[in-house]
Design a protein around this motif. Sequence first.
Motif, mmCIF file in Angstrom:
data_model
loop_
_atom_site.group_PDB
_atom_site.id
_atom_site.type_symbol
_atom_site.label_atom_id
_atom_site.label_comp_id
_atom_site.label_asym_id
_atom_site.label_seq_id
_atom_site.Cartn_x
_atom_site.Cartn_y
_atom_site.Cartn_z
ATOM 1 N N ASN A 158 0.828 -1.212 0.000
ATOM 2 C CA ASN A 158 0.000 0.000 0.000
ATOM 3 C C ASN A 158 0.860 1.259 0.000
ATOM 4 O O ASN A 158 0.565 2.221 -0.701
ATOM 5 C CB ASN A 158 -0.926 -0.016 1.207
ATOM 6 N N ARG A 159 1.920 1.259 0.780
ATOM 7 C CA ARG A 159 2.798 2.416 0.846
ATOM 8 C C ARG A 159 4.120 2.003 1.473
ATOM 9 O O ARG A 159 4.152 1.163 2.387
ATOM 10 C CB ARG A 159 2.155 3.515 1.693
ATOM 11 N N ALA A 160 5.216 2.604 0.978
ATOM 12 C CA ALA A 160 6.530 2.440 1.601
ATOM 13 C C ALA A 160 7.077 3.829 1.880
ATOM 14 O O ALA A 160 7.112 4.681 0.983
ATOM 15 C CB ALA A 160 7.469 1.651 0.712
ATOM 16 N N MET A 161 7.479 4.057 3.116
ATOM 17 C CA MET A 161 7.952 5.370 3.535
ATOM 18 C C MET A 161 9.322 5.247 4.180
ATOM 19 O O MET A 161 9.609 4.305 4.922
ATOM 20 C CB MET A 161 6.979 5.989 4.546
ATOM 21 N N ALA A 162 10.196 6.253 3.870
ATOM 22 C CA ALA A 162 11.515 6.341 4.500
ATOM 23 C C ALA A 162 11.577 7.626 5.309
ATOM 24 O O ALA A 162 11.041 8.669 4.884
ATOM 25 C CB ALA A 162 12.610 6.312 3.440
ATOM 26 N N TYR A 163 12.228 7.560 6.479
ATOM 27 C CA TYR A 163 12.267 8.704 7.374
ATOM 28 C C TYR A 163 13.720 8.990 7.800
ATOM 29 O O TYR A 163 14.462 8.071 8.183
ATOM 30 C CB TYR A 163 11.425 8.437 8.626
ATOM 31 N N TRP A 164 14.075 10.282 7.718
ATOM 32 C CA TRP A 164 15.397 10.724 8.188
ATOM 33 C C TRP A 164 15.281 12.166 8.631
ATOM 34 O O TRP A 164 14.685 13.003 7.946
ATOM 35 C CB TRP A 164 16.435 10.579 7.057
ATOM 36 N N ASP A 210 25.839 15.059 5.000
ATOM 37 C CA ASP A 210 25.399 14.303 6.179
ATOM 38 C C ASP A 210 24.714 12.996 5.795
ATOM 39 O O ASP A 210 24.754 12.013 6.545
ATOM 40 C CB ASP A 210 24.423 15.137 7.012
ATOM 41 N N MET A 211 24.111 12.993 4.611
ATOM 42 C CA MET A 211 23.340 11.827 4.192
ATOM 43 C C MET A 211 24.204 10.591 3.990
ATOM 44 O O MET A 211 23.715 9.457 4.069
ATOM 45 C CB MET A 211 22.561 12.144 2.914
ATOM 46 N N LYS A 212 25.498 10.791 3.785
ATOM 47 C CA LYS A 212 26.377 9.638 3.554
ATOM 48 C C LYS A 212 26.426 8.714 4.765
ATOM 49 O O LYS A 212 26.656 7.517 4.637
ATOM 50 C CB LYS A 212 27.780 10.125 3.213
ATOM 51 N N SER A 213 26.165 9.283 5.947
ATOM 52 C CA SER A 213 26.149 8.452 7.163
ATOM 53 C C SER A 213 24.773 8.447 7.823
ATOM 54 O O SER A 213 24.641 8.161 9.013
ATOM 55 C CB SER A 213 27.193 8.972 8.152
ATOM 56 N N ALA A 214 23.751 8.764 7.031
ATOM 57 C CA ALA A 214 22.398 8.867 7.583
ATOM 58 C C ALA A 214 21.856 7.506 8.018
ATOM 59 O O ALA A 214 22.090 6.490 7.364
ATOM 60 C CB ALA A 214 21.464 9.475 6.547
ATOM 61 N N HIS A 215 21.102 7.530 9.109
ATOM 62 C CA HIS A 215 20.403 6.336 9.583
ATOM 63 C C HIS A 215 18.930 6.484 9.203
ATOM 64 O O HIS A 215 18.225 7.335 9.747
ATOM 65 C CB HIS A 215 20.556 6.185 11.093
ATOM 66 N N TRP A 216 18.480 5.666 8.269
ATOM 67 C CA TRP A 216 17.117 5.730 7.746
ATOM 68 C C TRP A 216 16.237 4.672 8.405
ATOM 69 O O TRP A 216 16.686 3.552 8.667
ATOM 70 C CB TRP A 216 17.097 5.474 6.240
ATOM 71 N N GLN A 217 15.012 5.063 8.653
ATOM 72 C CA GLN A 217 13.990 4.080 9.034
ATOM 73 C C GLN A 217 13.033 3.931 7.862
ATOM 74 O O GLN A 217 12.565 4.920 7.313
ATOM 75 C CB GLN A 217 13.196 4.525 10.275
ATOM 76 N N VAL A 218 12.784 2.700 7.471
ATOM 77 C CA VAL A 218 11.888 2.421 6.352
ATOM 78 C C VAL A 218 10.726 1.584 6.863
ATOM 79 O O VAL A 218 10.934 0.559 7.531
ATOM 80 C CB VAL A 218 12.617 1.678 5.213
ATOM 81 N N ILE A 219 9.513 2.061 6.566
ATOM 82 C CA ILE A 219 8.308 1.320 6.963
ATOM 83 C C ILE A 219 7.490 1.044 5.715
ATOM 84 O O ILE A 219 7.080 1.982 5.007
ATOM 85 C CB ILE A 219 7.457 2.117 7.978
ATOM 86 N N ALA A 220 7.296 -0.232 5.437
ATOM 87 C CA ALA A 220 6.426 -0.645 4.338
ATOM 88 C C ALA A 220 5.107 -1.132 4.925
ATOM 89 O O ALA A 220 5.105 -1.908 5.888
ATOM 90 C CB ALA A 220 7.074 -1.746 3.520
ATOM 91 N N LEU A 221 4.021 -0.644 4.345
ATOM 92 C CA LEU A 221 2.704 -1.048 4.822
ATOM 93 C C LEU A 221 2.008 -1.837 3.722
ATOM 94 O O LEU A 221 1.815 -1.332 2.613
ATOM 95 C CB LEU A 221 1.875 0.177 5.212
ATOM 96 N N TYR A 222 1.646 -3.052 4.062
ATOM 97 C CA TYR A 222 0.921 -3.926 3.139
ATOM 98 C C TYR A 222 -0.530 -4.062 3.589
ATOM 99 O O TYR A 222 -0.814 -4.112 4.798
ATOM 100 C CB TYR A 222 1.537 -5.315 3.105
#
Length: 887
Positions: A158-164, A210-222
Amino acid sequence: MIKKTIFTAVIATITLTAFGQQWPEVRPEAKAGARWWWLGSAVDKENLKWTMQEYANHGIGALEITPIYGVQGNDANNIPYLSDRWMEMLREVQKNGKELGIEVDMATGTGWPFGGPWVPLEESACKAVFIDTTFVGDAVDGLDLSVLEKEAKYCRLNRAMAYWQGEPYDVTEYVRNGKLTWKPADLLKTKINSSTNKTQKKILKQKLKDMKSAHWQVIALYCRYGVMNVKRAAPGGMGLVVDHFDKKAVSNYLQHIEGAFERTHTPYPHTFFNDSYEVEAATWTPTLFEEFEKRRGYKLEHYLRQLLNGDTKILSDYRETLGDLLLENFTQQWTTWAHKHGAITRNQAHGSPANLIDCYAAVDIPEIEGFGLSEFGIKGLRKDSGKTRKNDSDFSMLKYAPSAAHICGKPYTSSETFTWLTEHFRTSLSQLKPDIDLMFCAGVNHMFFHGTCYSPKDDPWPGWKFYASIDMSPTNSIWRDAPYFMQYVERCQSFLQMGQPDNDFLVYLPVRDMWQKNPQKLLMQFSIHAMGKLAPEFIQSILDIDHAGFDCDYISERYILTTNYKDGMLETATGTRYKALIIPGSGNMPGNVKAHIEELKAQGAHIIYGTQTADLMKAAKPEAIKADCGLKAIRRKNDTGYHYFIANLSPNDIHECLPLAISFKDAAWFNPLNGEITPAHISGDSIDISLKSGESMILQTYNEAMPLNDKNNKATAGSITDSMVIKGPWTLTFTEEAPKVKKTFSLTKPQTWETLDDDNVKVTMGTGVYTTRFKLTKAEAKKHWKIDLGDVRESARVYINGHFIGCAWSVPFILDCKNTLKVGNNEVRIEVTNLPANRIADYDRRGIKWRKMEEINVVDINYKRTTYDSWEPMPSGLNSEVRLLEY
């Protein structure tokens, strides 16, 4: 306590019809209804006719067809739901109903909830499945966002979101076959190249670094479809539960049912029914993100992290949105569809995630459910320790459906009644009365049994059974005296359907306080069993209002906005009037609702925060019968005055002279047990109240004095002055019993028959006839007597000198002897009918196979498979001495 003088209605047994005091005209809706379980829909015309005739003869006025699973080995007789043959049987029922005066309703599906084989996977109830993972850096290649392989065929992304750094990025388009390949750095480079602002470019370049060492959270919703199949489905109805939140899915579901009616030219039923919302796994719908943004004004996908972490604001908005979708796409659409076909809707909103008042208000007949046996402590009421379950439908829960009906001007509130009072085969008529009385006091006026099971006439006893009690059917021994219970219901409901509601207060339902609870799970269902935990503060508020002597109806934000202040009262859009609005809880509500309440307050309306008795008394006068005596009561207004249904659901006998909260010139008592009408004894603004523990009465007040009432009142004063034991000896014979009992028993005093020395009598189900003779002197025969049967197991018809004086089926088991006693020898005949418990326990001890229903079959009150071979014998018959009471 008993005062020196007791003013009893029974002395003045004068029918007051000539003076304008009479029972209301009985509408068909005043009769009891019943859910009619069709096992496998294996019905035939001959047995339909016989069964419906039985129902009509016993006083049932409405049948709601609910097809469920079948009977073992009977597949050849099953009829698929909505097939031409099924529709033919429906037409047969409708024909019989017209002839017998029985309203025909039907569930909009089989079992529950709505669903069936015509519901495709993409239109079925679904839940959110979250894949929550991380990656580091300015690019990711093949990040696994897939669901388990066994779930894949049911899931759609349904949706995949990345957060930083608190910013959300929609990366749905970069997911292929469950893998995320994405270069967020490319997005920043594009922004840098297109920017003409030097300061902004500098910030973006630093961010890119800064993005080269960024810690991303990814949430996929099915969306995980197919989360639930129809429970207890009938042949032709087995399949997926429909997505109640999706407008198109519900529309397609209803169109399929509509097609069967149009194809077969079958008339639509009087009412379509929907059971309580029990789709506990459904937490999502494919259009939720779009609907959420439209209704809440921001994107939910930007806050998936907060949603999963139980943020109260996000979670409450999510729950509110689901509630909106359920209300609009299911409840309102279903009702509109029914109206298009000349039918109405009856709905149980409880269990849904929505504001219950709004969902109940959206249908024609709101319906509440009683689940369990209430523990009132009524004197003489049989208990069945270990074989009952506590009633989760407390008084506050029972008021949701009536509240919606009252504020919206709907004439009927129904109830699914007596669900699991006791174990199967152990529920007596006397146990039914207190719980239906509680429902009546809450505002129910159109009760339905849960339920009765279609069973062919010649099927071996006990016939076909639904797995839950109560069993109000011809194969249950309580069926013999059930007409007296039906008459009681009819008389009560004839009054409770008359006039208009007259409750004191509106109470704001603090649903937002509730939505913010239980953050550990997404879905919040306002179910009967959960309300004690979800809303303990609200429950206490309602009990405080009741104990203080007032009554109330709940109101939602939607209906507050259409409430006005008129002539010193709050008035809903349909004209129901109240003295004040009570706001319990935190007062958390939208700005427009607060503003409207402030406007009402500025106009002069009473707005009360909290439930302090002193504040309530500034707006309304309490009812002393509730506040001082602990009686349960509901008041309604009619053209000639007011009427009350009053029930003594306490352990205490009440004998008081009390004022009423309304003004009146005259009053009369209406006894729903026997139909008698007697004048009330009035002293100033007060009325004498005399109710034994367990008794109930209807009080009608009048705006004008009634002719001859004062004269009759003086004649009604009386007191209990004497009593005598009817000593016997007694004879005991049997009728309508199984197994047969050939013996005649001589007893020195009444005793229950399972204690007697005979194998058949110990296990028989049926009616024992106790007979004796006793003498009265001339002086004694002139006195006014009642007969007190004491402890009856379980109901008793009484004849004195060949004259039927009534059936004692509820506590206290006391009947008026009327004018049947005479000088010299008198004969009393007491026909006592027991429960089926001893017979069914004997069946299990002897290994007789009677559990032949498919699927769940018959279980105990805890839904566990069980047998009854270990049951101790239940007392059957007269369990105490019989006395005459002199008034």
